[in-house]
Design an enzyme around this catalytic site. Structure first.
Site, PDB file in Angstrom:
ATOM      1  N   HIS A  46       0.836  -1.207   0.000  1.00 51.40           N
ATOM      2  CA  HIS A  46       0.000   0.000   0.000  1.00 51.40           C
ATOM      3  C   HIS A  46       0.869   1.255   0.000  1.00 51.40           C
ATOM      4  CE1 HIS A  46      -3.229   2.563   2.234  1.00 51.40           C
ATOM      5  NE2 HIS A  46      -3.514   2.524   0.938  1.00 51.40           N
ATOM      6  N   GLU A  58       0.942  -0.533  -4.832  1.00 51.67           N
ATOM      7  CA  GLU A  58      -0.138   0.407  -5.134  1.00 51.67           C
ATOM      8  C   GLU A  58       0.395   1.788  -4.801  1.00 51.67           C
ATOM      9  OE1 GLU A  58      -3.629   2.971  -3.661  1.00 51.67           O
ATOM     10  OE2 GLU A  58      -1.766   2.424  -2.682  1.00 51.67           O
ATOM     11  N   ASP A  65      -0.582   6.365  -5.276  1.00 52.73           N
ATOM     12  CA  ASP A  65      -1.595   7.366  -5.626  1.00 52.73           C
ATOM     13  C   ASP A  65      -1.009   8.424  -6.549  1.00 52.73           C
ATOM     14  OD1 ASP A  65      -3.522   6.332  -3.559  1.00 52.73           O
ATOM     15  OD2 ASP A  65      -1.839   6.894  -2.264  1.00 52.73           O
ATOM     16  N   HIS A  90      -0.636  11.104  -1.841  1.00 50.73           N
ATOM     17  CA  HIS A  90      -1.923  10.647  -1.345  1.00 50.73           C
ATOM     18  C   HIS A  90      -2.877  11.782  -0.979  1.00 50.73           C
ATOM     19  CE1 HIS A  90      -4.921   9.281   1.583  1.00 50.73           C
ATOM     20  NE2 HIS A  90      -4.978   8.211   0.813  1.00 50.73           N
ATOM     21  N   GLU A 149      -3.347   4.302  -8.562  1.00 53.42           N
ATOM     22  CA  GLU A 149      -4.640   4.866  -8.151  1.00 53.42           C
ATOM     23  C   GLU A 149      -4.683   6.357  -8.477  1.00 53.42           C
ATOM     24  OE1 GLU A 149      -5.908   4.816  -3.957  1.00 53.42           O
ATOM     25  OE2 GLU A 149      -7.381   6.289  -4.621  1.00 53.42           O
TER      26      GLU A 149
HETATM   27  O1  G3P Z   1      -6.268   1.756  -3.727  1.00 57.95           O
HETATM   28  C1  G3P Z   1      -6.632   1.321  -2.472  1.00 57.95           C
HETATM   29  C2  G3P Z   1      -6.392   2.335  -1.403  1.00 57.95           C
HETATM   30  O2  G3P Z   1      -5.128   2.920  -1.577  1.00 57.95           O
HETATM   31  C3  G3P Z   1      -7.445   3.395  -1.398  1.00 57.95           C
HETATM   32  O3  G3P Z   1      -7.348   4.228  -0.287  1.00 57.95           O
HETATM   33  O4  G3P Z   1      -6.887   6.409   0.711  1.00 57.95           O
HETATM   34  O5  G3P Z   1      -5.177   4.629   0.838  1.00 57.95           O
HETATM   35  O6  G3P Z   1      -5.635   5.751  -1.318  1.00 57.95           O
HETATM   36  P1  G3P Z   1      -6.214   5.296  -0.009  1.00 57.95           P
HETATM   37 MG    MG Z   2      -4.383   4.576  -2.693  1.00 62.74          MG
END
Ligand code: G3P
Ligand code: MG
Length: 251
Positions: A18, A45, A47, A60, A120
């Site tokens: 993450h 993953e 952002d 993020h 993302e």
């Molecule tokens: O993509 C899954 C997760 O990352 C979504 O929540 O707020 O951590 O970007 P967040």
């Molecule tokens: Mg995310």
């Protein structure tokens, strides 16, 4: 292309780091990717947001203060000014000097490290199409042709619809915090390759319902090994975790 074909071409790992490597390095930095590779992960993953001059960068929050030494909204700053910020010192002195990476730079590092990605997209209000297009332009020009394509997800389904309309070959993940009443219609509309959902509160019936279209199911953010085993047993295909090393042992 049918759902089964798209699923076969994805090859999702069971555990995805993450924001890179979650708790082990500052989120959404190249240091986090290096840490993920060191932990033996196959995918991360991260952002992506747009700078004021339209450059996709890894970040993020909407604002800068939690994870950099800057303040205010990221979207109000141009790329050159974002690059002057320290995005690692908040996490620990060893990471001081880490920069906010551009998507282009991140792709190069992922390639060197042999990591796959779930990208993302986090568009600002009213900038979904623009953000989707900017990410797509970078991917088309810089994602290595021989490498399996990244999975592009977003809570903003109109950003996914833009990409689906302009470049149907890029796998899309329909992302939601909890099952939304329109999700199946949107999954068809954007020809989703995967369904991504928050794991909080999901029970067996919920997981089974999310698996109904026959697409891979990615759940976030799962940090407990017992919960991970349960979600896998119910049918989850891939879990996004802040402690991917711990979960990998349970996978
Ligand atoms: O993509 C899954 C997760 O990352 C979504 O929540 O707020 O951590 O970007 P967040
Ligand atoms: Mg995310």
């Amino acid at each position: 292309m049918g759902a089964a074909m798209r699923q076969r071409s994805l090859h999702l790992p069971k555990v995805i780091g993450h924001r890179g490597a979650g708790r082990h390095a500052p989120e959404n930095t190249l240091a986090a990717f290096r840490m993920a590779a060191r932990l033996g992960l196959h995918w991360v993953e991260f952002d992506v947001r747009l700078s004021s001059d339209g450059i996709p960068v890894l970040f993020h929050d909407r604002t800068l203060q939690r994870t950099t030494n800057g303040r205010g909204a990221l979207a109000d700053r141009d790329y050159a000014s974002l690059r002057r910020l320290d995005a690692g010192g908040w996490f620990g002195p060893a990471f001081r000097g880490e920069r906010i990476p551009s998507l282009k730079e991140a792709i190069r590092t992922l390639d060197k490290l042999g990591l796959g990605a779930n990208i993302e997209i986090k568009p600002e209000e009213g900038r979904a199409a623009e953000t989707g297009r900017a990410v797509l332009a970078i991917l088309r020009n810089h994602w290595p042709v021989e490498k399996p394509r990244p999975l592009i997800s977003s809570f903003d389904w109109s950003a996914l619809a833009t990409i689906a309309a302009e470049a149907p070959g890029w796998p899309l993940g329909l992302l939601m915090t909890r099952p939304h009443r329109d999700w199946q219609a949107w999954a068809s509309r954007v020809r989703a390759a995967a369904i991504h959902c928050g794991a909080r509160g999901l029970d067996r019936r919920g997981v089974v319902a999310l698996k109904r279209p026959g697409l891979p199911l990615v759940l976030y953010t799962v940090n407990g090994t017992g919960r991970a085993r349960q979600l896998f047993a119910w049918g989850a295909d891939s879990l996004i975790s802040d402690v991917p090393d711990r979960l990998s042992a349970a996978a």
